[in-house]
Scaffold this motif. Structure first.
Motif, PDB file in Angstrom:
ATOM      1  N   ARG A 102       0.837  -1.111  -0.031  1.00  0.00           N
ATOM      2  CA  ARG A 102       0.045  -0.033   0.111  1.00  0.00           C
ATOM      3  C   ARG A 102       0.636   1.243   0.014  1.00  0.00           C
ATOM      4  NH1 ARG A 102      -0.207   2.326   5.095  1.00  0.00           N
ATOM      5  NH2 ARG A 102       0.405   0.925   6.770  1.00  0.00           N
ATOM      6  N   GLN A 103       1.893   1.138   0.605  1.00  0.00           N
ATOM      7  CA  GLN A 103       2.853   2.420   0.536  1.00  0.00           C
ATOM      8  C   GLN A 103       3.466   2.789  -0.792  1.00  0.00           C
ATOM      9  OE1 GLN A 103       3.137  -0.166   2.994  1.00  0.00           O
ATOM     10  NE2 GLN A 103       3.330   0.515   4.783  1.00  0.00           N
ATOM     11  N   CYS A 104       3.995   1.607  -1.291  1.00  0.00           N
ATOM     12  CA  CYS A 104       4.406   1.921  -2.940  1.00  0.00           C
ATOM     13  C   CYS A 104       3.290   2.372  -3.649  1.00  0.00           C
ATOM     14  CB  CYS A 104       5.129   0.540  -3.346  1.00  0.00           C
ATOM     15  SG  CYS A 104       6.803   0.261  -2.468  1.00  0.00           S
ATOM     16  N   PHE A 105       2.049   1.769  -3.620  1.00  0.00           N
ATOM     17  CA  PHE A 105       0.752   2.203  -4.688  1.00  0.00           C
ATOM     18  C   PHE A 105       0.605   3.581  -4.318  1.00  0.00           C
ATOM     19  CE2 PHE A 105      -3.704   2.755  -4.908  1.00  0.00           C
ATOM     20  CZ  PHE A 105      -3.818   2.600  -6.239  1.00  0.00           C
ATOM     21  N   ARG A 106       0.667   4.142  -3.127  1.00  0.00           N
ATOM     22  CA  ARG A 106       0.210   5.571  -2.886  1.00  0.00           C
ATOM     23  C   ARG A 106       1.266   6.477  -3.511  1.00  0.00           C
ATOM     24  NH1 ARG A 106      -3.501   7.499   1.008  1.00  0.00           N
ATOM     25  NH2 ARG A 106      -2.245   9.198   1.059  1.00  0.00           N
ATOM     26  N   GLU A 107       2.178   5.994  -3.825  1.00  0.00           N
ATOM     27  CA  GLU A 107       3.547   6.720  -4.325  1.00  0.00           C
ATOM     28  C   GLU A 107       3.412   6.811  -5.570  1.00  0.00           C
ATOM     29  OE1 GLU A 107       7.320   5.394  -2.991  1.00  0.00           O
ATOM     30  OE2 GLU A 107       6.918   5.864  -0.905  1.00  0.00           O
ATOM     31  N   LEU A 108       2.845   5.580  -6.279  1.00  0.00           N
ATOM     32  CA  LEU A 108       2.674   5.283  -8.027  1.00  0.00           C
ATOM     33  C   LEU A 108       1.381   5.638  -8.450  1.00  0.00           C
ATOM     34  CD1 LEU A 108       5.240   2.296  -8.146  1.00  0.00           C
ATOM     35  CD2 LEU A 108       5.496   4.547  -8.458  1.00  0.00           C
ATOM     36  N   VAL A 125      -0.915   7.919  -8.976  1.00  0.00           N
ATOM     37  CA  VAL A 125      -1.153   9.046 -10.117  1.00  0.00           C
ATOM     38  C   VAL A 125      -0.457   8.564 -11.436  1.00  0.00           C
ATOM     39  CG1 VAL A 125      -0.735  11.494 -10.813  1.00  0.00           C
ATOM     40  CG2 VAL A 125      -1.281  10.799  -8.442  1.00  0.00           C
ATOM     41  N   SER A 126       0.859   7.979 -11.306  1.00  0.00           N
ATOM     42  CA  SER A 126       1.380   7.758 -12.520  1.00  0.00           C
ATOM     43  C   SER A 126       0.870   6.204 -13.253  1.00  0.00           C
ATOM     44  CB  SER A 126       2.954   7.640 -12.383  1.00  0.00           C
ATOM     45  OG  SER A 126       3.038   6.392 -11.334  1.00  0.00           O
ATOM     46  N   LEU A 127       0.209   5.891 -12.481  1.00  0.00           N
ATOM     47  CA  LEU A 127      -0.440   4.380 -12.855  1.00  0.00           C
ATOM     48  C   LEU A 127      -1.850   4.754 -13.453  1.00  0.00           C
ATOM     49  CD1 LEU A 127       0.431   1.956 -10.155  1.00  0.00           C
ATOM     50  CD2 LEU A 127       1.358   1.934 -12.367  1.00  0.00           C
ATOM     51  N   GLY A 128      -2.347   5.908 -13.209  1.00  0.00           N
ATOM     52  CA  GLY A 128      -3.623   6.341 -13.872  1.00  0.00           C
ATOM     53  C   GLY A 128      -4.784   6.168 -13.021  1.00  0.00           C
ATOM     54  N   PHE A 129      -4.533   6.092 -11.521  1.00  0.00           N
ATOM     55  CA  PHE A 129      -5.442   6.072 -10.570  1.00  0.00           C
ATOM     56  C   PHE A 129      -5.773   7.587 -10.160  1.00  0.00           C
ATOM     57  CE2 PHE A 129      -3.968   1.773 -10.454  1.00  0.00           C
ATOM     58  CZ  PHE A 129      -5.225   1.205 -10.266  1.00  0.00           C
TER      59      PHE A 129
END
Length: 54
Positions: free
Chosen positions: A38-44, A46-50
Motif C-alpha cells: 500500500r505504501q508503494c501504491f500511494r507513491e505510484l 497517479v502515474s499508474l492512472g488512478f
C-alpha cells in the motif's frame, strides 16, 4: 559459521505474495495484478492512472 536454513517456500497466505517494488510482505494489493504494497501504491498511483475522488 552458523547453521544455514534455506527460506521456506510459501504457497498460499500473506507470505506467498511480496511487493514487486520493495519486497515487503505487508498489505500487498493484488487487485488488477498490481502486486504492490500500500505504501508503494500511494507513491505510484497517479502515474499508474488512478485518481482520488472526494
Amino acid at each position: 559459521m552458523g547453521k544455514y536454513r534455506p527460506p521456506r517456500v510459501v504457497k498460499y497466505g500473506k507470505g506467498a505474495y511480496k511487493c514487486q517494488r520493495c519486497g515487503s510482505h505487508d498489505a500487498v494489493i493484488k487487485k488488477y495484478g498490481l502486486m504492490l504494497c500500500r505504501q508503494c501504491f500511494r507513491e505510484l498511483a497517479v502515474s499508474l492512472g488512478f485518481r482520488k475522488y472526494m
